[in-house]
Write a protein that holds these residues in place. Structure first.
Motif, mmCIF file in Angstrom:
data_model
loop_
_atom_site.group_PDB
_atom_site.id
_atom_site.type_symbol
_atom_site.label_atom_id
_atom_site.label_comp_id
_atom_site.label_asym_id
_atom_site.label_seq_id
_atom_site.Cartn_x
_atom_site.Cartn_y
_atom_site.Cartn_z
ATOM 1 N N PHE A 28 27.708 -56.056 11.610
ATOM 2 C CA PHE A 28 26.554 -55.884 10.914
ATOM 3 C C PHE A 28 25.760 -54.688 10.881
ATOM 4 N N GLN A 29 25.412 -53.970 9.854
ATOM 5 C CA GLN A 29 24.667 -52.755 10.045
ATOM 6 C C GLN A 29 23.478 -52.889 8.793
ATOM 7 N N HIS A 30 22.544 -52.369 9.406
ATOM 8 C CA HIS A 30 20.984 -52.375 8.638
ATOM 9 C C HIS A 30 20.303 -51.079 9.115
ATOM 10 N N ALA A 31 20.083 -50.325 8.046
ATOM 11 C CA ALA A 31 19.462 -48.829 8.205
ATOM 12 C C ALA A 31 18.308 -48.622 7.124
ATOM 13 N N ARG A 32 17.377 -47.985 7.473
ATOM 14 C CA ARG A 32 16.342 -47.478 6.421
ATOM 15 C C ARG A 32 16.365 -45.968 6.623
ATOM 16 N N ARG A 33 15.690 -45.444 5.482
ATOM 17 C CA ARG A 33 15.340 -43.949 5.344
ATOM 18 C C ARG A 33 14.156 -44.016 4.657
ATOM 19 N N ALA A 34 13.132 -42.895 4.974
ATOM 20 C CA ALA A 34 11.709 -42.791 4.679
ATOM 21 C C ALA A 34 12.114 -41.777 2.992
ATOM 22 N N GLY A 96 31.221 -56.218 2.644
ATOM 23 C CA GLY A 96 30.203 -55.845 1.736
ATOM 24 C C GLY A 96 29.229 -54.987 2.088
ATOM 25 N N ARG A 97 28.466 -54.388 0.994
ATOM 26 C CA ARG A 97 27.402 -53.504 1.434
ATOM 27 C C ARG A 97 26.509 -53.455 0.377
ATOM 28 N N VAL A 98 25.340 -53.217 0.547
ATOM 29 C CA VAL A 98 23.979 -53.393 -0.459
ATOM 30 C C VAL A 98 23.078 -52.095 -0.286
ATOM 31 N N PHE A 99 22.708 -51.450 -1.156
ATOM 32 C CA PHE A 99 21.611 -50.460 -1.193
ATOM 33 C C PHE A 99 20.402 -50.905 -2.020
ATOM 34 N N GLY A 100 19.213 -50.642 -1.251
ATOM 35 C CA GLY A 100 18.016 -50.830 -2.201
ATOM 36 C C GLY A 100 16.769 -49.640 -1.923
ATOM 37 N N ILE A 101 16.039 -49.788 -2.829
ATOM 38 C CA ILE A 101 15.127 -49.250 -2.920
ATOM 39 C C ILE A 101 13.734 -49.978 -2.894
ATOM 40 N N LYS A 102 13.099 -50.023 -2.055
ATOM 41 C CA LYS A 102 11.799 -50.847 -1.783
ATOM 42 C C LYS A 102 10.648 -49.899 -2.068
ATOM 43 N N PHE A 103 10.119 -50.149 -3.164
ATOM 44 C CA PHE A 103 8.889 -49.765 -3.766
ATOM 45 C C PHE A 103 7.720 -49.877 -3.101
ATOM 46 N N LYS A 104 6.703 -49.205 -2.618
ATOM 47 C CA LYS A 104 5.279 -49.473 -2.334
ATOM 48 C C LYS A 104 4.720 -50.772 -3.216
ATOM 49 N N ALA A 105 3.954 -51.503 -2.419
ATOM 50 C CA ALA A 105 3.038 -52.512 -3.301
ATOM 51 C C ALA A 105 2.168 -51.584 -4.274
ATOM 52 N N GLY A 106 2.353 -51.935 -5.561
ATOM 53 C CA GLY A 106 1.808 -51.386 -6.432
ATOM 54 C C GLY A 106 2.557 -49.921 -7.069
ATOM 55 N N GLY A 107 3.675 -49.558 -6.250
ATOM 56 C CA GLY A 107 4.433 -48.295 -6.643
ATOM 57 C C GLY A 107 5.415 -48.543 -7.906
ATOM 58 N N PHE A 108 5.650 -49.566 -8.393
ATOM 59 C CA PHE A 108 6.479 -49.838 -9.433
ATOM 60 C C PHE A 108 5.804 -49.938 -10.873
ATOM 61 N N ALA A 143 29.617 -44.587 -5.141
ATOM 62 C CA ALA A 143 30.482 -43.845 -4.914
ATOM 63 C C ALA A 143 30.148 -43.163 -3.536
ATOM 64 N N CYS A 144 29.010 -43.297 -2.823
ATOM 65 C CA CYS A 144 28.679 -42.534 -1.728
ATOM 66 C C CYS A 144 29.190 -43.382 -0.552
ATOM 67 N N ASP A 145 29.036 -42.773 0.613
ATOM 68 C CA ASP A 145 29.545 -43.232 1.943
ATOM 69 C C ASP A 145 28.472 -43.156 2.788
ATOM 70 N N GLY A 146 27.503 -44.213 2.774
ATOM 71 C CA GLY A 146 26.512 -44.330 3.780
ATOM 72 C C GLY A 146 25.146 -44.007 3.334
ATOM 73 N N LEU A 147 24.096 -44.398 3.721
ATOM 74 C CA LEU A 147 22.557 -44.550 3.588
ATOM 75 C C LEU A 147 22.192 -43.028 3.048
ATOM 76 N N ASP A 148 22.303 -42.214 3.740
ATOM 77 C CA ASP A 148 21.812 -40.659 3.745
ATOM 78 C C ASP A 148 22.344 -40.302 2.273
ATOM 79 N N ALA A 149 23.617 -40.336 2.053
ATOM 80 C CA ALA A 149 24.220 -39.860 0.378
ATOM 81 C C ALA A 149 23.448 -40.812 -0.450
ATOM 82 N N MET A 150 23.353 -41.956 -0.285
ATOM 83 C CA MET A 150 22.829 -42.979 -1.494
ATOM 84 C C MET A 150 21.384 -42.586 -1.790
ATOM 85 N N ALA A 151 20.582 -42.234 -0.541
ATOM 86 C CA ALA A 151 19.026 -42.056 -0.672
ATOM 87 C C ALA A 151 19.173 -40.624 -1.362
ATOM 88 N N ILE A 152 19.936 -39.703 -1.322
ATOM 89 C CA ILE A 152 19.917 -38.538 -1.973
ATOM 90 C C ILE A 152 19.945 -38.770 -3.437
#
Length: 277
Positions: A28-34, A96-108, A143-152
């Motif tokens: 199991f992998q879980h990672a976050r990027r600012a 499986g794998r999932v990518f998410g964008i968590k908006f700030k409260a009010g940010g959406f 199509a990306c491999d990993g969080l860094d590329a997904m975040a870009i």
């Protein structure tokens, strides 16, 4: 004006609201990027979850709700999810794998331009907000491999759809961060004192920008704090913890905890303790 944010009494870098802190087997992998500085006013962080349970039994993961809109992409599914008032349950199986964008409260809100409360306990297709360009986002992320590329990819997409600046976003996101990080905030009355707004005005502001009322946000973050303390495995005096979190008595705390988590605080603590052995 909102008062200065107090020093956090919890670790903001540690994920909160995850009810099962470890799986019984598998990977199991879980990672976050600012986000970049240009998007930091709207985005809390990007996140990635991956698992490999091939040949192993499926496992159930549960998380508690946050007062945030999230854009979530995974193979075969993508959507924009409003505030979910109950715990979220997901059966993990296979790979499986999932990518998410968590908006700030009010940010959406600047993207949606209608009260975020219309998304409570429901979701929209990404194209419903961002149009046909959503298909490109989904395909490029997957199509990306990993969080860094997904975040870009996500950063490039959001920059292309950047809404007009809204000063209320910073105001509300700062206030919600205060609630999350300062465990002494236990009532709406305290927020009216900090902001100079009436209860009715706060309610309208939260419904429009956050999607849920301030009382709910306070209650959920105090329950997140209870979960974090139980996960640390330290002895807990239930009556003292209830009072610390703003409850009038232990019974009300246990009732709210059981309703959200699905078991009593004592039962949850026993399960977590067994998992650490």
């Amino acid at each position: 004006m909102i008062g200065k944010t107090r020093p956090p009494s919890v670790d903001p870098a540690k994920p909160r609201g995850v009810l099962r802190t470890r799986l019984d087997h598998g990977e199991f992998q879980h990672a976050r990027r600012a986000p970049s500085a240009a998007l930091a006013g709207l985005i809390e962080h990007y996140w990635y979850v991956g698992w490999d349970l091939r040949g192993l039994p499926a496992q159930q993961q549960e998380t508690l709700p946050h007062p945030n809109v999230q854009l979530i992409i995974e193979p075969g599914a993508a959507g924009i999810y409003g505030v979910h008032t109950g715990r979220f349950t997901r059966l993990l199986e296979g790979q499986g794998r999932v990518f998410g964008i968590k908006f700030k409260a009010g940010g959406f809100y600047p993207f949606l331009r209608t009260p975020v409360s219309t998304l409570m306990d429901r979701s929209l297709g990404v194209a419903d907000v961002f149009g046909a360009a959503a298909q490109t986002l989904e395909s490029e992320v997957l199509a990306c491999d990993g969080l860094d590329a997904m975040a870009i990819v996500a950063e490039r997409f959001l920059h292309a759809h950047l809404p007009a600046a809204d000063a209320q976003v910073e105001r509300i996101s700062t206030l919600v961060a205060d609630i999350a990080n300062d465990r002494s905030v236990t009532s709406v009355d305290q927020l009216t004192t900090r902001t100079g707004l009436s209860k009715r005005a706060l309610q309208r502001l939260f419904q429009q920008y956050v999607g849920i009322g301030p009382k709910w946000v306070i209650n959920r973050y105090r329950l997140h704090e209870a979960i974090a303390q139980l996960q640390e495995g330290k002895p807990v005096a239930w009556a003292d913890l209830a009072l610390e979190l703003g409850y009038f008595d232990q019974a009300h705390f246990i009732r709210d905890f059981r309703k959200l988590v699905g078991r009593s605080p004592a039962d949850y603590a026993r399960v977590e303790s067994a998992g650490r052995r």
